[in-house]
Write an enzyme that holds these catalytic residues in place. Sequence first.
Site, PDB file in Angstrom:
ATOM      1  N   HIS A  89      80.975 -56.438 -25.214  1.00 16.52           N
ATOM      2  CA  HIS A  89      81.796 -55.222 -25.193  1.00 16.52           C
ATOM      3  C   HIS A  89      82.512 -54.995 -26.517  1.00 16.52           C
ATOM      4  O   HIS A  89      82.880 -53.881 -26.858  1.00 16.52           O
ATOM      5  CB  HIS A  89      82.851 -55.306 -24.093  1.00 16.52           C
ATOM      6  CG  HIS A  89      82.301 -55.632 -22.746  1.00 16.52           C
ATOM      7  ND1 HIS A  89      81.424 -54.794 -22.089  1.00 16.52           N
ATOM      8  CD2 HIS A  89      82.465 -56.704 -21.936  1.00 16.52           C
ATOM      9  CE1 HIS A  89      81.089 -55.338 -20.925  1.00 16.52           C
ATOM     10  NE2 HIS A  89      81.707 -56.498 -20.810  1.00 16.52           N
ATOM     11  N   HIS A 114      90.660 -57.976 -30.994  1.00 17.41           N
ATOM     12  CA  HIS A 114      89.322 -57.380 -30.907  1.00 17.41           C
ATOM     13  C   HIS A 114      89.404 -55.928 -31.375  1.00 17.41           C
ATOM     14  O   HIS A 114      90.495 -55.402 -31.586  1.00 17.41           O
ATOM     15  CB  HIS A 114      88.799 -57.460 -29.472  1.00 17.41           C
ATOM     16  CG  HIS A 114      89.678 -56.722 -28.503  1.00 17.41           C
ATOM     17  ND1 HIS A 114      90.660 -57.338 -27.773  1.00 17.41           N
ATOM     18  CD2 HIS A 114      89.751 -55.398 -28.194  1.00 17.41           C
ATOM     19  CE1 HIS A 114      91.292 -56.435 -27.034  1.00 17.41           C
ATOM     20  NE2 HIS A 114      90.762 -55.248 -27.281  1.00 17.41           N
ATOM     21  N   HIS A 116      87.805 -51.732 -31.308  1.00 19.31           N
ATOM     22  CA  HIS A 116      87.103 -50.648 -30.615  1.00 19.31           C
ATOM     23  C   HIS A 116      86.645 -49.663 -31.683  1.00 19.31           C
ATOM     24  O   HIS A 116      87.362 -49.426 -32.649  1.00 19.31           O
ATOM     25  CB  HIS A 116      88.044 -49.948 -29.636  1.00 19.31           C
ATOM     26  CG  HIS A 116      88.557 -50.855 -28.554  1.00 19.31           C
ATOM     27  ND1 HIS A 116      87.906 -51.022 -27.360  1.00 19.31           N
ATOM     28  CD2 HIS A 116      89.638 -51.662 -28.512  1.00 19.31           C
ATOM     29  CE1 HIS A 116      88.574 -51.891 -26.611  1.00 19.31           C
ATOM     30  NE2 HIS A 116      89.630 -52.295 -27.292  1.00 19.31           N
ATOM     31  N   HIS A 141      93.185 -54.306 -31.587  1.00 20.31           N
ATOM     32  CA  HIS A 141      94.150 -54.757 -30.583  1.00 20.31           C
ATOM     33  C   HIS A 141      94.438 -56.236 -30.759  1.00 20.31           C
ATOM     34  O   HIS A 141      93.506 -57.043 -30.795  1.00 20.31           O
ATOM     35  CB  HIS A 141      93.613 -54.514 -29.169  1.00 20.31           C
ATOM     36  CG  HIS A 141      93.562 -53.064 -28.789  1.00 20.31           C
ATOM     37  ND1 HIS A 141      92.777 -52.575 -27.776  1.00 20.31           N
ATOM     38  CD2 HIS A 141      94.229 -51.998 -29.314  1.00 20.31           C
ATOM     39  CE1 HIS A 141      92.967 -51.264 -27.683  1.00 20.31           C
ATOM     40  NE2 HIS A 141      93.832 -50.886 -28.614  1.00 20.31           N
ATOM     41  N   THR A 223      92.510 -51.975 -21.393  1.00 17.26           N
ATOM     42  CA  THR A 223      91.645 -50.789 -21.490  1.00 17.26           C
ATOM     43  C   THR A 223      90.219 -51.088 -21.064  1.00 17.26           C
ATOM     44  O   THR A 223      89.344 -50.243 -21.205  1.00 17.26           O
ATOM     45  CB  THR A 223      91.642 -50.215 -22.925  1.00 17.26           C
ATOM     46  OG1 THR A 223      91.073 -51.198 -23.808  1.00 17.26           O
ATOM     47  CG2 THR A 223      93.052 -49.871 -23.397  1.00 17.26           C
ATOM     48  N   THR A 224      89.992 -52.300 -20.570  1.00 15.71           N
ATOM     49  CA  THR A 224      88.672 -52.660 -20.029  1.00 15.71           C
ATOM     50  C   THR A 224      88.871 -53.230 -18.627  1.00 15.71           C
ATOM     51  O   THR A 224      89.960 -53.721 -18.309  1.00 15.71           O
ATOM     52  CB  THR A 224      87.982 -53.731 -20.890  1.00 15.71           C
ATOM     53  OG1 THR A 224      88.843 -54.880 -21.001  1.00 15.71           O
ATOM     54  CG2 THR A 224      87.663 -53.219 -22.277  1.00 15.71           C
TER      55      THR A 224
END
Length: 297
Positions: A89, A114, A116, A141, A223-224
Amino acid sequence: MDSVVVLFILLLRPGLRWTAAAEDMSWTYTGLVGQSQWSEHFPECGGSSQSPVDVVTTQTKYDPGLPPLTPLGYSQHGNRPFTLYNNGHTAVIELPDWMSLDGLPWLFSAVQMHLHWGSGGPSYGGSEHTINGQSAEAELHVVHYNSELYPNMSAAMTQRDGLAVLGILIVTGEETNPAFNNIINYLSRVRHANQKVFIPAFDVQSLLPKDLDRYYRYNGSLTTPPCFQSVIWTLFHERVQISKAQLLKMETILYSSKADEADRMLLQDNYRATQPLNHRAVFTSFAADSGKELSSG
Ligand SMILES: *[C@@H]1O[C@H](CO)[C@@H](O)[C@H](O)[C@H]1NC(C)=O
Ligand SMILES: *[C@@H]1O[C@H](CO)[C@@H](O)[C@H](O)[C@H]1NC(C)=O
């Protein structure tokens, strides 16, 4: 972490066989278990305090009680390498637990960071949070857990006030940002999901904006999936800049598929759409007319 949570949920669903259910649970951003379906499998994703959100600067509230945030130990990376992995992801870097955050009601210890991103330029988005409807090209993040109240990340992640995440909006410009090369230069070693490598430790603070005093603060979620509503969010007002070449690498090197899978799937557009604020307020640590400042920046 994902697989632990998935296993936990599977155990709560009697009658489903492990293999069938495991496929059922492998969520994605688009497609059959895309973000509009997350809440069918992960009920909290349908909750009323979800992240990310669009920050409408004219509707934020100045809170003079919000202190500057101080990262502790971010620059003392030591000699032990960091672990970088592709979880299918995003690209995750595990952080040592001596890195922590001061300036919140409790001490929060770092766990991982991580990214995005999108799939090609500003008009396509890439950041999760938006400001006045505008996306940035990517978002970093840095995830921390409340180490004053909870023994570890897994215990904290389901609790209100359990996590604190720093959100850093990333835009592109002419100049290369050498700090981000500490990550980007190693992405080619974790192209496929589940791949993991050691990378040289580096100064994590160098990834953050210079101005840590001005930020947006609200209560939200992961957010996941499983989207636990346990996050005290800090979104910095100042954005960091990387080069277009750096962004392109981030967007095109990784696959969401595993090395042994026949169909290679590029890992792109791994950002969630903004969620309704509902009853929530977004506070600012600064009093300036932020709308005006943003348009010049
Ligand atoms: C986290 O803490 C809980 C509660 O003390 C404990 O049961 C659990 O095993 C810990 N998990 C990890 C991954 O250390
Ligand atoms: C977040 O929720 C807590 C209650 O758990 C509340 O005390 C706090 O003021 C809220 N913070 C924001 C920024 O809304």
